[in-house]
Design a protein around this motif. Structure first.
Motif, PDB file in Angstrom:
ATOM      1  N   TYR A 440       0.821  -1.092   0.005  1.00 42.46           N
ATOM      2  CA  TYR A 440       0.009   0.059   0.050  1.00 42.46           C
ATOM      3  C   TYR A 440       0.709   1.318   0.211  1.00 42.46           C
ATOM      4  N   SER A 441       0.475   2.387  -0.497  1.00 39.60           N
ATOM      5  CA  SER A 441       1.027   3.562  -0.713  1.00 39.60           C
ATOM      6  C   SER A 441       0.124   4.563   0.095  1.00 39.60           C
ATOM      7  N   GLN A 442       0.697   5.585   0.723  1.00 37.23           N
ATOM      8  CA  GLN A 442      -0.213   6.564   1.197  1.00 37.23           C
ATOM      9  C   GLN A 442      -0.003   7.820   0.327  1.00 37.23           C
ATOM     10  N   VAL A 443      -1.354   8.044  -0.272  1.00 36.69           N
ATOM     11  CA  VAL A 443      -1.449   9.294  -1.104  1.00 36.69           C
ATOM     12  C   VAL A 443      -2.515  10.452  -0.824  1.00 36.69           C
ATOM     13  N   GLN A 444      -2.301  11.541  -1.683  1.00 36.35           N
ATOM     14  CA  GLN A 444      -3.257  12.594  -1.590  1.00 36.35           C
ATOM     15  C   GLN A 444      -3.942  12.869  -2.821  1.00 36.35           C
ATOM     16  N   TYR A 445      -5.544  12.736  -2.631  1.00 38.39           N
ATOM     17  CA  TYR A 445      -6.183  12.983  -3.861  1.00 38.39           C
ATOM     18  C   TYR A 445      -7.390  13.859  -3.387  1.00 38.39           C
ATOM     19  N   ASP A 446      -7.706  14.842  -4.276  1.00 35.84           N
ATOM     20  CA  ASP A 446      -8.747  15.938  -4.064  1.00 35.84           C
ATOM     21  C   ASP A 446      -9.168  16.274  -2.920  1.00 35.84           C
ATOM     22  N   GLY A 447      -7.988  16.373  -1.895  1.00 32.12           N
ATOM     23  CA  GLY A 447      -8.112  16.907  -0.594  1.00 32.12           C
ATOM     24  C   GLY A 447      -8.215  15.863   0.472  1.00 32.12           C
ATOM     25  N   LYS A 448      -8.268  14.824   0.333  1.00 30.58           N
ATOM     26  CA  LYS A 448      -8.200  13.475   1.117  1.00 30.58           C
ATOM     27  C   LYS A 448      -7.124  12.654   0.820  1.00 30.58           C
ATOM     28  N   THR A 449      -6.637  12.338   2.269  1.00 30.02           N
ATOM     29  CA  THR A 449      -5.545  11.353   2.193  1.00 30.02           C
ATOM     30  C   THR A 449      -5.922  10.058   2.660  1.00 30.02           C
ATOM     31  N   GLY A 450      -5.268   9.084   1.924  1.00 32.46           N
ATOM     32  CA  GLY A 450      -5.467   7.722   2.425  1.00 32.46           C
ATOM     33  C   GLY A 450      -4.697   6.851   1.741  1.00 32.46           C
ATOM     34  N   TYR A 451      -5.084   5.616   1.668  1.00 31.66           N
ATOM     35  CA  TYR A 451      -4.320   4.418   1.250  1.00 31.66           C
ATOM     36  C   TYR A 451      -4.721   3.751  -0.116  1.00 31.66           C
ATOM     37  N   ILE A 452      -3.842   3.600  -0.877  1.00 33.86           N
ATOM     38  CA  ILE A 452      -4.172   2.724  -2.306  1.00 33.86           C
ATOM     39  C   ILE A 452      -3.053   1.669  -2.722  1.00 33.86           C
ATOM     40  N   VAL A 453      -3.652   0.826  -3.241  1.00 33.01           N
ATOM     41  CA  VAL A 453      -2.872  -0.444  -3.568  1.00 33.01           C
ATOM     42  C   VAL A 453      -1.784   0.018  -4.544  1.00 33.01           C
ATOM     43  N   SER A 454      -0.332  -0.288  -4.061  1.00 35.96           N
ATOM     44  CA  SER A 454       0.770   0.301  -4.789  1.00 35.96           C
ATOM     45  C   SER A 454       0.647  -0.355  -6.172  1.00 35.96           C
ATOM     46  N   GLY A 455       0.310  -1.468  -6.495  1.00 37.75           N
ATOM     47  CA  GLY A 455       0.150  -1.967  -7.699  1.00 37.75           C
ATOM     48  C   GLY A 455      -0.585  -1.134  -8.780  1.00 37.75           C
ATOM     49  N   TYR A 456      -1.455  -0.057  -8.373  1.00 34.51           N
ATOM     50  CA  TYR A 456      -2.338   0.698  -9.137  1.00 34.51           C
ATOM     51  C   TYR A 456      -1.643   1.975  -9.571  1.00 34.51           C
ATOM     52  N   LEU A 457      -0.329   2.306  -9.176  1.00 35.97           N
ATOM     53  CA  LEU A 457       0.448   3.279  -9.021  1.00 35.97           C
ATOM     54  C   LEU A 457       1.587   3.269 -10.228  1.00 35.97           C
ATOM     55  N   THR A 458       1.853   4.142 -11.248  1.00 34.26           N
ATOM     56  CA  THR A 458       2.687   4.309 -12.214  1.00 34.26           C
ATOM     57  C   THR A 458       3.295   5.638 -12.341  1.00 34.26           C
ATOM     58  N   LYS A 459       4.321   5.631 -12.882  1.00 33.65           N
ATOM     59  CA  LYS A 459       4.800   6.831 -13.408  1.00 33.65           C
ATOM     60  C   LYS A 459       4.181   7.445 -14.727  1.00 33.65           C
TER      61      LYS A 459
END
Length: 459
Positions: A440-459
């Motif tokens: 999991y990675s901790q991210v910020q999106y649309d003013g909210k902070t939470g966790y997303i599965v790392s496999g869904y992230l790419t550069k």
């Protein structure tokens, strides 16, 4: 001969017939008074017995029995008897005894008070003895009935009405109230009108007594839904204590299917189907609730496999070389196969020490500590890897989901269910990465902070 104490209570009954009041049957005529009174006057001597039949139409809140010789003579004076005894007895449960009342020296009164008496037929008796003269007596049986209603549970559609009737309260001041007027209202005459889906309790107040009925109101439809291909959604039918079971059906199972618990699964065909929930009620009636489900290619929703596949995870056990795929998330569970280091698995969910995965055409569980995320700089395709051409600012990454149009942003590091979902991030959106981890990675999106599965992230 000693006088009987004034505190001794008397209840006389020869015949008792107990008949319980049905909770659903009509209780009796609506014009019956709440109070009742049975009396008898006469004379007794040492060889005679007098009785008074008492017929309780419904259960009584209280009942008072009085037996005395306190008649009034023609000239207005009380009749005084020098020598008289009344003998009384009872067979009503809770009041079994014999009692002698001595009237010598003045009027004698015996009183017995009871509460919560079952409806039925009773006989109150008294016997005079040890005297040859005829002496006066008086029997009085009085009390209050329990108020009742014509019905105690009603199932209505929105807009439906029912008239509630109070029984055994014609001589009382009555007030009707609703516990939830937004669901059902009631007027001064007991007429109930269903306003919206839900449950309301209608209560009749009548001079210290209360009685209630529950009103269950059902809306004819559920909210319509739009789904994409191969997605799932959950419908919830009205669930009250009057619903014994629910039967689900779809008008077109080539578009969307529904299981016995109301779970929808869309297929790869556009169109609209009507989903029907048939409510089987305890009163042997049924009600139907429907909604329309429209399936469109590309519509957002939850993938039929959960949140989709957490792709590109690699088996990495170190010197062990191979990893078991278990039937259950238990180290002692049956092994479905051994897979060597470097094997790519599709991960469906992760919780605690275990990940639910699909590999080699089999779905089971692997220990998460032996699974490694694929590099975040690329997403795997059937032919290998391809780099993303989209540019990102420092600390930014792009969300990519191959099997759905969005990814969940969660408040905690678990994909076991949807209870921790705080937002949906569209596939292709940019997020700010606070910390990047294996799972999991901790991210910020649309003013909210939470966790997303790392496999869904790419550069």
């Amino acid at each position: 001969m000693k006088k009987a104490t004034w505190k001794i209570l008397m209840l006389a009954a020869l015949t008792v017939l107990l008949v319980s009041l049905s909770a659903t049957a009509l209780a009796g005529p609506a014009d019956e008074n709440n109070s009742f009174l049975f009396t008898r006057k006469g004379t007794l001597n040492g060889t005679s017995t007098a009785s008074r039949a008492v017929e309780l139409l419904t259960d009584a809140v209280n009942l008072n029995i009085v037996v005395n010789n306190n008649h009034t003579g023609k000239n207005g004076a009380e009749v005084q008897v020098d020598e008289l005894r009344f003998k009384t007895w009872s067979t009503i449960p809770g009041a079994k005894y014999e009692q002698y009342l001595d009237a010598k020296g003045g009027p004698t009164t015996a009183t017995y008070g009871l509460t919560n008496i079952d409806k039925g037929s009773y006989t109150v008796s008294v016997k005079g003895y040890e005297t040859t003269q005829n002496v006066p007596f008086y029997i009085s049986v009085s009390g209050s009935y329990k108020i009742a209603l014509n019905v105690y549970a009603v199932n209505l559609d929105v807009g439906g009405t029912v008239g509630l009737v109070g029984y055994y309260c014609a001589d009382l001041t009555k007030t009707w109230t609703s516990s939830n007027p937004a669901v059902a209202t009631v007027d001064a005459d007991g007429m109930v009108t269903a306003k919206a889906a839900g449950v309301a309790t209608i209560t009749l107040y009548a001079e210290g007594q209360t009685v209630s009925a529950k009103i269950y109101v059902y809306a004819p439809s559920m909210a319509d839904k739009t789904m994409g291909f191969k997605q799932v959604a959950q419908l919830a039918a009205p669930n009250t204590e009057q619903v014994s079971s629910v039967t689900w059906s779809s008008s077109d199972e080539t578009i969307v299917k529904v299981d016995e618990k109301g779970k929808l699964t869309s297929l790869e065909k556009e169109g609209t189907a009507t989903i029907t929930a048939t409510l089987n009620l305890k009163d042997s009636t049924t009600k139907t609730v429907t909604c329309k489900v429209t399936v469109k290619k590309g519509a957002s929703g939850e993938s039929a496999s959960g949140e989709g596949i957490i792709g590109n995870m690699i088996v990495e056990t170190g010197n062990w070389g191979k990893l078991h795929l278990r039937e259950k998330d238990d180290i002692t569970s049956k092994s479905l196969g051994l897979f060597p280091n470097g094997t790519v698995v599709d991960v469906h969910s992760h919780k605690g020490e275990w990940a639910k995965v699909t590999v080699g055409g089999k779905t089971g569980y692997m220990m998460s500590k032996f699974l490694k995320a694929m590099p975040a700089a690329a997403t795997e395709t059937e032919g290998g890897s391809e780099s993303s051409s989209e540019s990102t600012a420092p600390g930014e990454m792009i969300v990519k989901q191959k099997s759905s149009s969005f990814v969940y942003l969660r408040s905690s590091q678990s994909t076991a269910d949807l209870s921790n979902v705080i937002a949906k991030i569209p596939s292709g959106a940019k997020v700010k990465v606070i910390s990047y981890g294996q799972w999991y990675s901790q991210v910020q999106y649309d003013g909210k902070t939470g966790y997303i599965v790392s496999g869904y992230l790419t550069k």
